[in-house]
Write an enzyme that holds these catalytic residues in place. Structure first.
Site, PDB file in Angstrom:
ATOM      1  CD  GLU A  91     -27.115  34.678  -8.830  1.00  0.00           C
ATOM      2  OE1 GLU A  91     -26.347  35.400  -9.577  1.00  0.00           O
ATOM      3  OE2 GLU A  91     -27.186  33.540  -8.367  1.00  0.00           O
ATOM      4  CB  CYS A 104     -26.668  40.064 -16.298  1.00  0.00           C
ATOM      5  SG  CYS A 104     -26.971  39.005 -16.501  1.00  0.00           S
ATOM      6  CB  CYS A 111     -35.314  28.756 -13.673  1.00  0.00           C
ATOM      7  SG  CYS A 111     -35.637  29.144 -15.767  1.00  0.00           S
ATOM      8  CB  CYS A 115     -30.704  24.249 -18.476  1.00  0.00           C
ATOM      9  SG  CYS A 115     -31.814  24.917 -20.082  1.00  0.00           S
ATOM     10  CB  CYS A 118     -28.726  26.745 -15.483  1.00  0.00           C
ATOM     11  SG  CYS A 118     -29.489  27.827 -14.398  1.00  0.00           S
ATOM     12  CB  SER A 188     -30.122  35.954 -23.121  1.00  0.00           C
ATOM     13  OG  SER A 188     -30.804  34.121 -23.271  1.00  0.00           O
ATOM     14  CG  HIS A 286     -16.771  29.568 -15.427  1.00  0.00           C
ATOM     15  ND1 HIS A 286     -14.973  29.471 -15.553  1.00  0.00           N
ATOM     16  CD2 HIS A 286     -16.538  30.517 -16.329  1.00  0.00           C
ATOM     17  CE1 HIS A 286     -14.808  30.843 -16.171  1.00  0.00           C
ATOM     18  NE2 HIS A 286     -15.515  30.832 -16.400  1.00  0.00           N
ATOM     19  CB  CYS A 329     -26.754  32.941 -13.779  1.00  0.00           C
ATOM     20  SG  CYS A 329     -27.936  33.502 -13.104  1.00  0.00           S
TER      21      CYS A 329
END
Length: 346
Positions: A91, A104, A111, A115, A118, A188, A286, A329
């Site tokens: 994305e 972004c 990943c 986390c 996420c 980041s 969110h 994301c």
């Protein structure tokens, strides 16, 4: 399968020229076509001889990839979905603001960091993106010529794919590439210390660290990386680094209702960041499927911001964007991944 030219550095393009027996200056001509011109094929590189283009076409292709899906939000935000290998997806978000247009970008497919908050992490790790696939997310969107800022805050942990991330930044900032200022790029990380130090040494881009709580036990529950690289050690390394006048460090702080929004968190953040010139970006959480976390109310977020500012820590609240288009994301790519898997099973 032909190798892609897009995503190669000038040094690598010089290697291509040498391999094909072409003059060394050909590499700079190719770079100019790849990164500064609006073309999509080797045949359009008209200042190269026909023979040179034939030699290049035998082994290489231009290498751009168009998005497979585009979603537009009522607030102007756009979400681009790009296909990668084996029916996987990444994305990219385009976020227009009054004085800037920020893209972004993703750095990995999925990943491995796991986390809790996420959605990308719930996909698991699927693979690394190349520098070309990272930069393609900027070159292949509708607003490519209007981009003012880039943030590496999409899918994946950039410092878990550091070599390709650094290579993509070189392409974006070099005079032979996109010639962007590194001060318009922010990368980041959740705090992988060895890679963070290499990034600070080899790049002039800004650094953003995902903090989310100053307490080790809470951060371990949210972010498994805390076990290997405690946030105290991450910040100690940052304090030892000379950022100069223009380069900056910021901390991303997602607000979770009843978890990290109390006065004791303000107090501990003040202690932890004491003496460090930085800013904190507060982010509304969110909810994503499968997590027990919730968002605090607006009054709580505002109070938290005000208390940190009163303690001398410059703190802002990041505006929520694109909530009507799977803004968090990983949501859009997960939906597409599930769709592709369902089709495969039918």
């Amino acid at each position: 399968m032909k190798e892609k030219l897009f995503g190669k550095t000038l040094t690598e393009l010089q290697g291509v020229a040498a391999e094909l027996g072409l003059p060394k200056f050909t590499a700079r001509q190719i770079a100019d076509w790849l990164y500064k011109k609006e073309i999509s094929s080797v045949d359009e590189m008209t200042n190269l001889s026909k023979k040179a283009r034939e030699l290049i076409n035998e082994k290489y292709e231009f290498g751009l990839t168009a998005p497979s899906k585009i979603q537009g939000s009522t607030d102007g935000t756009k979400k681009y979905l790009f296909p990668t290998f084996q029916q996987k997806f990444i994305e990219t978000a385009m976020i227009p603001e009054r004085e800037r247009n920020t893209v972004c970008v993703s750095s990995q497919v999925g990943c491995k960091m796991g986390c809790l908050f996420c959605m990308t992490g719930k996909q698991g790790f699927q693979g690394q993106l190349t520098a070309g696939e990272i930069v393609n997310q900027i070159k292949s969107i509708d607003e490519a010529n209007e981009v003012s800022n880039i943030v590496y805050m999409g899918m994946g942990e950039p410092f878990d794919n550091l070599d390709e991330v650094l290579k993509s930044i070189e392409i974006l900032t070099a005079g032979w590439g996109f010639a962007m200022s590194p001060r318009r790029i922010t990368v980041s990380t959740i705090g992988i210390i060895p890679a963070m130090l290499k990034f600070l040494e080899e790049s002039e881009a800004h650094l953003a660290v995902s903090l989310h709580t100053p307490f080790n036990n809470e951060r371990r529950n949210l972010m498994p990386v805390e076990v290997a690289y405690p946030i105290e050690e991450v910040i100690a390394e940052i304090k030892n680094w000379d950022f100069g006048r223009q380069r900056r460090v910021s901390f991303e702080y997602i607000m979770f209702g009843g978890l990290n929004d109390s006065p004791r968190h303000v107090k501990e953040l003040t202690r932890l960041l004491s003496g460090l010139k930085c800013r904190i970006n507060l982010i509304r959480f969110h909810p994503v499927p499968g997590t027990p976390l919730k968002s605090p109310g607006e009054e709580t977020i505002q109070r938290f911001k005000d208390e940190l500012n009163q303690k001398g820590i410059f703190t802002t609240i990041r505006a929520s964007r694109g909530q009507d288009i799977y803004a968090a994301c990983g949501l859009l790519s997960t939906k597409e991944l599930l769709s592709a898997n369902n089709k495969k099973q039918q």
